[in-house]
Design an enzyme around this catalytic site. Structure first.
Site: not given
Ligand code: DAT
Ligand code: MG
Length: 191
Positions: A51, A91, A154, A157, A168
């Protein structure tokens, strides 16, 4: 006159022969690659992207290294800046969350390093390598557990299911962007 032995060796040009040889035992021929059917069980591809925060922090190499040293095969990669619409598509499953708009804006704010990696059970294994979504819940040893702190930053991805990986990969890469090759270590990674 004393002449250093390495000078003598260098001047004896008539016969090209190795100056030393490694001890060898047993079969010295190259290993035979297994038939595809033997190593293709659960062979999967997954979409991994460094990212914008990971790119800015100079962590592309570290993240690539973790997949390389695990033994996975890089089959496509590109350094690019995604549009906000592209990230909204990527997303889409999170569209009803309060962080969706900010997430898509952030993900399109700078360069990302997009990759497709291949290997046995790679979708699940890559998620384990990444750690939890929230770095605070990620174990040391995982990418997020070692390299970042905040859920909204974080750094990496990874697709969460085989089906989502296919979607994706199709969203980020065209067929002609894949490179077909056989890694020389393949026979040592899969039986
Ligand atoms: P992942 O990236 O582990 O698959 P996800 O698909 O649930 O997680 O979410 C996509 C991204 O969105 C994640 O990497 C960081 C952001 N994100 C997720 N939950 C969040 C939250 N509660 N607050 C802020 N950003 C968040
Ligand atoms: Mg995800």
């Amino acid at each position: 006159m004393w002449i250093a032995p390495w000078c003598l060796a260098a001047s004896s040009t008539s016969v090209a022969r190795p100056r030393f040889s490694y001890p060898v035992a047993g079969n010295t021929t190259s290993p035979q690659l297994p038939e595809p059917s033997l190593f293709s069980r659960n062979m999967e591809r997954t979409f991994i992207a460094v990212k914008p925060d990971g790119v800015q922090r100079g962590l592309c190499g570290e993240i690539i290294k973790r997949f390389e040293t695990r033994g996975f095969k890089l089959v496509a990669a590109k350094f690019m800046q995604a549009s906000e619409d592209h990230m909204k598509n990527h997303y889409l499953d999170l569209k009803d969350t309060p962080f969706y708009a900010g997430l898509c804006k952030y993900m399109s704010s700078g360069p990302v390093f997009a990759m497709v990696w291949e290997g046995q059970n790679i979708v699940k294994l890559a998620r384990m390598m990444l750690g939890e979504t929230n770095p605070a819940d990620s174990k040391p040893g995982s990418i997020r557990g070692d390299l970042c702190i905040n859920i909204g930053r974080n750094i990496v991805h990874g697709s969460d299911t085989v089906d989502n990986a296919k979607t994706e990969i199709g969203l980020w890469f065209k067929a002609e962007e894949f490179v077909a090759y056989t890694p020389c270590a393949q026979a040592f990674l899969y039986e």
